[in-house]
Design an enzyme around this catalytic site. Structure first.
Site, PDB file in Angstrom:
ATOM      1  N   THR A   1       0.783  -1.616  -0.111  1.00 59.54           N
ATOM      2  CA  THR A   1      -0.296  -0.288  -0.182  1.00 59.54           C
ATOM      3  C   THR A   1       0.699   1.030   0.528  1.00 59.54           C
TER       4      THR A   1
ATOM      5  N   GLY B   1       2.906  -3.055   7.833  1.00 62.56           N
ATOM      6  CA  GLY B   1       2.631  -3.813   9.077  1.00 62.56           C
ATOM      7  C   GLY B   1       4.266  -4.341   9.466  1.00 62.56           C
TER       8      GLY B   1
ATOM      9  N   GLU C   1      -6.282  -5.987   4.500  1.00 60.97           N
ATOM     10  CA  GLU C   1      -6.177  -7.162   3.305  1.00 60.97           C
ATOM     11  C   GLU C   1      -7.260  -7.358   2.080  1.00 60.97           C
TER      12      GLU C   1
HETATM   13  C1  LIG Z   1      -2.186 -17.262   7.642  1.00 62.57           C
HETATM   14  C2  LIG Z   1      -2.514 -16.748   9.095  1.00 62.57           C
HETATM   15  C3  LIG Z   1      -3.442 -15.806   8.641  1.00 62.57           C
HETATM   16  C4  LIG Z   1      -4.148 -15.344  10.412  1.00 62.57           C
HETATM   17  C5  LIG Z   1      -4.231 -13.669  10.268  1.00 62.57           C
HETATM   18  C6  LIG Z   1      -3.984 -13.305  11.376  1.00 62.57           C
HETATM   19  C7  LIG Z   1      -4.178 -11.872  11.688  1.00 62.57           C
HETATM   20  C8  LIG Z   1      -3.928 -10.758   9.852  1.00 62.57           C
HETATM   21  C9  LIG Z   1      -4.442  -9.185  10.688  1.00 62.57           C
HETATM   22  C10 LIG Z   1      -4.482  -8.715   9.313  1.00 62.57           C
HETATM   23  C11 LIG Z   1      -3.721  -7.621   8.875  1.00 62.57           C
HETATM   24  C12 LIG Z   1      -3.400  -6.010   8.014  1.00 62.57           C
HETATM   25  C13 LIG Z   1      -2.386  -6.637   7.594  1.00 62.57           C
HETATM   26  C14 LIG Z   1      -2.720  -5.636   6.289  1.00 62.57           C
HETATM   27  C15 LIG Z   1      -1.988  -5.727   5.110  1.00 62.57           C
HETATM   28  C16 LIG Z   1      -2.632  -5.671   3.933  1.00 62.57           C
HETATM   29  O1  LIG Z   1      -3.566  -4.800   4.006  1.00 62.57           O
HETATM   30  S1  LIG Z   1      -1.320  -5.951   2.960  1.00 62.57           S
HETATM   31  C17 LIG Z   1      -2.247  -5.425   1.236  1.00 62.57           C
HETATM   32  C18 LIG Z   1      -3.403  -5.586   1.031  1.00 62.57           C
HETATM   33  N1  LIG Z   1      -3.848  -4.647  -0.436  1.00 62.57           N
HETATM   34  C19 LIG Z   1      -5.117  -5.660  -0.843  1.00 62.57           C
HETATM   35  O2  LIG Z   1      -6.068  -6.290  -0.718  1.00 62.57           O
HETATM   36  C20 LIG Z   1      -5.211  -4.722  -2.524  1.00 62.57           C
HETATM   37  C21 LIG Z   1      -6.587  -4.616  -2.602  1.00 62.57           C
HETATM   38  N2  LIG Z   1      -6.678  -4.598  -4.126  1.00 62.57           N
HETATM   39  C22 LIG Z   1      -6.705  -5.980  -4.663  1.00 62.57           C
HETATM   40  O3  LIG Z   1      -6.769  -7.338  -4.620  1.00 62.57           O
HETATM   41  C23 LIG Z   1      -7.153  -5.618  -6.846  1.00 62.57           C
HETATM   42  O4  LIG Z   1      -6.560  -4.208  -6.561  1.00 62.57           O
HETATM   43  C24 LIG Z   1      -8.204  -6.005  -7.280  1.00 62.57           C
HETATM   44  C25 LIG Z   1      -8.434  -7.478  -6.855  1.00 62.57           C
HETATM   45  C26 LIG Z   1      -9.041  -5.401  -6.665  1.00 62.57           C
HETATM   46  C27 LIG Z   1      -8.043  -5.802  -8.698  1.00 62.57           C
HETATM   47  O5  LIG Z   1      -6.918  -5.802  -9.145  1.00 62.57           O
HETATM   48  P1  LIG Z   1      -6.411  -5.726 -10.463  1.00 62.57           P
HETATM   49  O6  LIG Z   1      -5.354  -6.975 -11.271  1.00 62.57           O
HETATM   50  O7  LIG Z   1      -6.363  -4.560 -10.639  1.00 62.57           O
HETATM   51  O8  LIG Z   1      -8.059  -6.482 -11.275  1.00 62.57           O
HETATM   52  P2  LIG Z   1      -9.124  -7.047 -11.505  1.00 62.57           P
HETATM   53  O9  LIG Z   1      -9.237  -7.318 -13.023  1.00 62.57           O
HETATM   54  O10 LIG Z   1     -10.205  -6.888 -10.604  1.00 62.57           O
HETATM   55  O11 LIG Z   1      -8.470  -8.748 -11.194  1.00 62.57           O
HETATM   56  C28 LIG Z   1      -7.473  -8.857 -12.164  1.00 62.57           C
HETATM   57  C29 LIG Z   1      -7.557 -10.872 -12.554  1.00 62.57           C
HETATM   58  O12 LIG Z   1      -7.402 -11.206 -11.189  1.00 62.57           O
HETATM   59  C30 LIG Z   1      -8.203 -12.112 -10.146  1.00 62.57           C
HETATM   60  N3  LIG Z   1      -7.315 -11.618  -8.894  1.00 62.57           N
HETATM   61  C31 LIG Z   1      -8.031  -9.976  -8.354  1.00 62.57           C
HETATM   62  N4  LIG Z   1      -7.278 -11.192  -6.835  1.00 62.57           N
HETATM   63  C32 LIG Z   1      -6.723 -12.455  -7.466  1.00 62.57           C
HETATM   64  C33 LIG Z   1      -6.620 -12.531  -5.649  1.00 62.57           C
HETATM   65  N5  LIG Z   1      -5.734 -11.988  -4.491  1.00 62.57           N
HETATM   66  N6  LIG Z   1      -6.418 -14.066  -5.680  1.00 62.57           N
HETATM   67  C34 LIG Z   1      -6.894 -14.594  -7.589  1.00 62.57           C
HETATM   68  N7  LIG Z   1      -6.998 -13.725  -8.754  1.00 62.57           N
HETATM   69  C35 LIG Z   1      -7.381 -12.544  -8.350  1.00 62.57           C
HETATM   70  C36 LIG Z   1      -9.627 -10.932 -10.857  1.00 62.57           C
HETATM   71  O13 LIG Z   1     -10.588 -12.386 -10.163  1.00 62.57           O
HETATM   72  C37 LIG Z   1      -9.126 -11.307 -12.187  1.00 62.57           C
HETATM   73  O14 LIG Z   1      -9.467 -12.652 -12.638  1.00 62.57           O
HETATM   74  P3  LIG Z   1      -9.546 -12.121 -14.575  1.00 62.57           P
HETATM   75  O15 LIG Z   1     -10.012 -13.816 -14.824  1.00 62.57           O
HETATM   76  O16 LIG Z   1      -9.025 -11.907 -14.594  1.00 62.57           O
HETATM   77  O17 LIG Z   1     -11.396 -12.267 -13.732  1.00 62.57           O
HETATM   78  C1  LIG Z   2      -4.909  -1.892  10.434  1.00 67.20           C
HETATM   79  C2  LIG Z   2      -4.171  -1.742   9.018  1.00 67.20           C
HETATM   80  C3  LIG Z   2      -3.163  -2.444   9.123  1.00 67.20           C
HETATM   81  C4  LIG Z   2      -3.041  -2.299   7.633  1.00 67.20           C
HETATM   82  N1  LIG Z   2      -1.224  -3.208   7.273  1.00 67.20           N
HETATM   83  C5  LIG Z   2      -0.891  -3.325   6.353  1.00 67.20           C
HETATM   84  C6  LIG Z   2       0.469  -3.988   5.461  1.00 67.20           C
HETATM   85  O1  LIG Z   2       0.784  -4.366   6.474  1.00 67.20           O
HETATM   86  N2  LIG Z   2       0.930  -3.750   4.182  1.00 67.20           N
HETATM   87  C7  LIG Z   2      -0.101  -3.447   3.714  1.00 67.20           C
HETATM   88  O2  LIG Z   2       0.527  -3.029   2.013  1.00 67.20           O
HETATM   89  N3  LIG Z   2      -1.110  -2.674   3.973  1.00 67.20           N
HETATM   90  C8  LIG Z   2      -1.352  -2.542   5.074  1.00 67.20           C
HETATM   91  N4  LIG Z   2      -2.527  -1.882   4.748  1.00 67.20           N
HETATM   92  C9  LIG Z   2      -3.541  -0.800   3.468  1.00 67.20           C
HETATM   93  C10 LIG Z   2      -4.822  -1.643   3.297  1.00 67.20           C
HETATM   94  O3  LIG Z   2      -4.284  -2.617   2.808  1.00 67.20           O
HETATM   95  C11 LIG Z   2      -5.573  -0.685   2.714  1.00 67.20           C
HETATM   96  O4  LIG Z   2      -5.993   0.614   3.602  1.00 67.20           O
HETATM   97  C12 LIG Z   2      -6.829  -1.320   2.299  1.00 67.20           C
HETATM   98  O5  LIG Z   2      -5.947  -2.344   0.583  1.00 67.20           O
HETATM   99  C13 LIG Z   2      -8.183   0.098   1.748  1.00 67.20           C
HETATM  100  O6  LIG Z   2      -6.927   0.729   0.557  1.00 67.20           O
HETATM  101  P1  LIG Z   2      -6.625   2.374   1.140  1.00 67.20           P
HETATM  102  O7  LIG Z   2      -6.684   2.460   1.742  1.00 67.20           O
HETATM  103  O8  LIG Z   2      -6.060   3.123  -0.361  1.00 67.20           O
HETATM  104  O9  LIG Z   2      -8.534   2.976   0.602  1.00 67.20           O
HETATM  105  P2  LIG Z   2      -9.714   2.884  -0.695  1.00 67.20           P
HETATM  106  O10 LIG Z   2      -9.276   1.796  -2.062  1.00 67.20           O
HETATM  107  O11 LIG Z   2      -8.707   3.870  -1.338  1.00 67.20           O
HETATM  108  O12 LIG Z   2     -10.560   2.584   0.006  1.00 67.20           O
HETATM  109  C14 LIG Z   2     -11.433   4.198   0.040  1.00 67.20           C
HETATM  110  C15 LIG Z   2     -12.105   4.095  -0.511  1.00 67.20           C
HETATM  111  O13 LIG Z   2     -13.281   4.168  -2.066  1.00 67.20           O
HETATM  112  C16 LIG Z   2     -13.709   2.959  -2.118  1.00 67.20           C
HETATM  113  N5  LIG Z   2     -13.866   2.233  -3.237  1.00 67.20           N
HETATM  114  C17 LIG Z   2     -11.951   2.167  -3.739  1.00 67.20           C
HETATM  115  N6  LIG Z   2     -12.007   1.744  -5.260  1.00 67.20           N
HETATM  116  C18 LIG Z   2     -13.381   1.950  -5.319  1.00 67.20           C
HETATM  117  C19 LIG Z   2     -13.959   0.585  -6.750  1.00 67.20           C
HETATM  118  N7  LIG Z   2     -13.222   0.552  -6.970  1.00 67.20           N
HETATM  119  N8  LIG Z   2     -15.234   1.018  -6.713  1.00 67.20           N
HETATM  120  C20 LIG Z   2     -16.246   1.002  -5.533  1.00 67.20           C
HETATM  121  N9  LIG Z   2     -15.010   2.089  -4.415  1.00 67.20           N
HETATM  122  C21 LIG Z   2     -14.156   1.611  -4.550  1.00 67.20           C
HETATM  123  C22 LIG Z   2     -13.500   1.993  -0.844  1.00 67.20           C
HETATM  124  O14 LIG Z   2     -15.069   1.100  -0.959  1.00 67.20           O
HETATM  125  C23 LIG Z   2     -13.806   3.005   0.412  1.00 67.20           C
HETATM  126  O15 LIG Z   2     -14.795   2.894   0.962  1.00 67.20           O
HETATM  127  C24 LIG Z   2      -3.555  -1.637   6.285  1.00 67.20           C
HETATM  128  C25 LIG Z   2      -4.706  -0.730   6.183  1.00 67.20           C
HETATM  129  C26 LIG Z   2      -4.826  -1.223   8.100  1.00 67.20           C
HETATM  130  C27 LIG Z   2      -6.338  -0.145   8.129  1.00 67.20           C
END
Ligand SMILES: CCCCCCCCCC/C=C\C/C=C/C(=O)SCCNC(=O)CCNC(=O)[C@H](O)C(C)(C)COP(=O)(O)OP(=O)(O)OC[C@H]1O[C@@H](n2cnc3c(N)ncnc32)[C@H](O)[C@@H]1OP(=O)(O)O
Ligand SMILES: Cc1cc2nc3c(=O)[nH]c(=O)nc-3n(C[C@H](O)[C@H](O)[C@H](O)COP(=O)(O)OP(=O)(O)OC[C@H]3O[C@@H](n4cnc5c(N)ncnc54)[C@H](O)[C@@H]3O)c2cc1C
Length: 616
Positions: A141, A180, A383
């Protein structure tokens, strides 16, 4: 300490063996015994004793949790634990409802190494990372982008002369943010919760890293800079998939804690009068309190069931992918996305309802409900933000409609979309869980068809799929929720059917919870069932009666059902949720122990003195 007489009475009722239900929740008696052993290994070890984390500042909390997390790691290695559930038991027993500072190293750094590093790289990084010789994080991110991965601005330019990647965050919005466990550059500052994690920022300015730092099990860059694509490009998203697949069970765990606290306290708390002069009843005897908590109790069991199922499904798919079979990756992705989104969202709503149901004391950190809430609620954003993930599931469902039209077989979790549904007979007030499941599947099927018709019309008009989707995102999200509820109810019904065979008395009480879950879900969307002419008003009136009747059946079982979650008091860390129900005496003791009552509030005198001297 003696048992509170209310809870003592509550535990004399019940129609099932609590211990047997605990064994079912743990996955067998041996697993319960191992969990108890591991909890005791932590609780009896003085190294895990320390200040009450609820009284600590952010800086103190981080330090204390890091100290404990290191002790957790040492204890886990000392006991040679490598099972994730057993490791989680040691972690949860020590963390007092917090997220530990090294959590992201394990779930977001080690996991991707395991998934995407080749054998050489595993030797170089995975082995030392597992030994904590390297501490890592997951810096995806950025300040300007989190959801839209393809919008990330960080650059990795390949320098063919030096065989290096040159990393840059070229703009302010490119700064890595929220990372994180990122101890390099800086912390992003105080947050709503997650005080135990140092979410950091990371600026990159011509940082050079060797070519073979790119994890090469899937894609790779050759010496001349040629990029060799992975067999399936989507596997690069796999590192997010692992945590998402685990988060439904994390949601179930946190909701189970909250309902345990709220239901035990609701039996100890007496308030107001039902019959004048007959004393104050337990607040759990009020129908409104039951209406707050019993659907959440049912939800906690439903989420636990589907959370276990999701982890098993994901592990099977990962094994298939390791053997080069990607055919179930899409289904795994959208199931994890939908379940993670719905379960974590409904869980944080549920924890808040549990807090409300405890009145003022729920607002005190003595209850730990605020701590559980602020640390859990991040899971609706982290996530993968809720809407973002639901849209992933929705797009998949739109493809399923096309597959159906083309006669392409559907994945098992959406096979019901190809079924025909009809309901002729009038529902009375004892609808069984299978009929409720059929109704929930029917709604999802109809909703999917309804949404698909709008998207198709838009696609015909614009020829642009993204535009078509963007114009109907609200109903696409609702469609994904409807499908995910069908997945949850199906998993719950399937598990209860299984338990009815093996343990009828436990199965019977769980079938009551399954009915509560199903009826609550149907009543929440009653308009759709009328609109699709699946139910009539009389049906809805009857299942509303059924719901209140189910509450009367569950009332005598409620404390036993939360006892079955088997949270040790030191793990739950909630005075309202104590097993012995001795709340008031311990609330007062806890308040008196607060450092705020210990320090001489010299500041108070100083400023009040100034006020007096000001002679306003
Ligand atoms: C193991 C034990 C765990 C215990 C848990 C303990 C607690 C843990 C606490 C965690 C808390 C904090 C940590 C947080 C970390 C983070 O936040 S890390 C950052 C996370 N960020 C995201 O999740 C970003 C979200 N956005 C996306 O995933 C992508 O941008 C999105 C999917 C929205 C869009 O992808 P694009 O490539 O832009 O476009 P799209 O056309 O939608 O997708 C292309 C294609 O790929 C397929 N796809 C997308 N994602 C996945 C996936 N994850 N796996 C498999 N395939 C995926 C999608 O379906 C499309 O397929 P198609 O066939 O072409 O349609
Ligand atoms: C506690 C915590 C821990 C985290 N840890 C990590 C980490 O370790 N590593 C890491 O890489 N990231 C981490 N993150 C970041 C996290 O992955 C992002 O905050 C999350 O993916 C959401 O993205 P954003 O913050 O850019 O929100 P945005 O995507 O900007 O979302 C803002 C608003 O816009 C809307 N929006 C955005 N795109 C669309 C769309 N295409 N269509 C409709 N609505 C849309 C969303 O629904 C939301 O309401 C963490 C976040 C938190 C809160």
């Amino acid at each position: 300490m003696p048992m509170n007489p209310d809870l003592e009475k509550e535990r004399q009722g019940g129609t099932f063996d609590v211990e047997q239900l605990t064994h079912i929740l743990d996955g067998g008696r041996d697993k319960t015994l191992k969990r108890h052993f591991l909890e005791q290994e932590v609780l009896k070890d003085p190294v895990f004793r320390g200040p009450d984390t609820r009284f600590l500042s952010r800086e103190e909390l981080f330090g204390e949790l890091l100290r404990k997390h290191v002790a957790v790691i040492k204890k886990t290695q000392e006991l040679s634990i490598d099972d994730i559930n057993e490791a989680s038991t040691i972690y949860s027993a020590a963390m007092n409802n917090n997220v530990g500072p090294l959590t992201l190293h394990s779930v977001a750094f080690v996991a991707p190494l395991d998934l995407m590093a080749d054998d050489e790289q595993k030797k170089k990084w995975l082995i030392p990372a597992k030994k904590y010789e390297i501490i890592g994080c997951y810096a995806q991110t950025e300040l300007g982008h989190g959801s839209f991965i393809r919008g990330l601005e960080t650059r990795a330019d390949y320098d063919v002369n030096t065989q290096q990647f040159v990393l840059n965050t070229p703009t302010e919005t490119a700064i890595k943010w929220w990372v994180g466990g990122c101890v390099a550059v800086g912390d992003i500052g105080p947050k709503f919760g997650f005080g135990g994690v140092d979410n950091g920022y990371l600026c990159l300015n011509n940082v050079r890293i060797p070519r073979d730092n790119l994890l090469a099990k899937t894609g790779k860059v050759l010496e001349d800079g040629t990029y060799v694509k992975p067999e399936n490009p989507k596997v690069v998203y796999g590192s997010m998939l692992g945590i998402r697949a685990a988060l439904p069970k994390v949601g179930a765990y946190n909701l189970s804690k909250a309902v345990t606290i709220a239901i035990r306290y609701s039996c100890v708390r007496h308030q107001s009068e039902i019959k004048p002069g007959c004393g104050e009843p337990q607040v759990l005897d009020y129908q409104t309190q039951q209406h707050k908590l019993f659907p959440l109790l049912a939800t906690a069991y439903a989420f636990h069931t589907v959370g276990v199922w999701m982890l098993d499904f994901h592990s099977t798919v990962m094994n298939e992918i390791n053997e080069g079979h990607y055919h179930r990756l899409a289904e795994d992705h959208v199931l994890a996305a939908g379940l993670k989104a719905v379960i974590n969202w409904k869980t944080h709503e549920g924890i808040e309802i549990c807090r409300f149901s405890c009145g003022g004391h729920g607002y005190s950190l003595a209850s730990s409900l605020p701590v559980i809430y602020v640390n859990h609620v991040a899971n609706s954003t982290a996530e993968g933000e809720t809407v973002i993930l639901l849209l992933q599931t929705a797009v998949y469902l739109m493809k399923c409609v096309i597959d159906l039209e083309q006669g392409t077989p559907l994945d098992p979790s959406v096979a019901y979309l190809d079924q025909s549904f009809s309901k002729s007979e009038q529902w009375c007030s004892d609808v069984d869980m299978h009929s409720l499941l059929k109704a929930i599947q029917f709604r999802s099927k109809k909703f999917t068809e309804y949404v698909s018709s709008f998207v198709k019309k838009e696609l015909m008009a614009t020829g642009n799929q993204q535009l078509a989707f963007n114009k109907h995102k609200v109903i696409l999200v609702e469609c994904a929720k409807a499908h995910t509820e069908a997945v949850i109810m199906n998993a719950f019904v399937t598990k209860v059917d299984e338990i009815l065979q093996s343990n009828p008395s436990v199965g019977k009480v769980l079938s009551l919870l399954c009915q509560i879950y199903g009826v609550t879900e149907i009543l929440a969307h009653s308009g759709d069932y009328i609109q699709y002419e699946y139910l009539r008003k009389i049906d809805l009136d009857n299942i509303q009666d059924q719901l209140f009747k189910l509450y009367t059946y569950i009332r005598p079982e409620a404390v036993l059902l939360v006892d079955a979650f088997d949270f040790h008091d030191e793990v739950l860390k909630s005075i309202l949720g104590r097993y012995d129900g001795q709340v008031y005496e311990n609330m007062f003791k806890w308040a008196k122990a607060s450092p705020f009552n210990k320090q001489d509030q010299g500041t108070f005198r100083k400023y009040i003195q100034q006020l007096k001297q000001a002679k306003l």
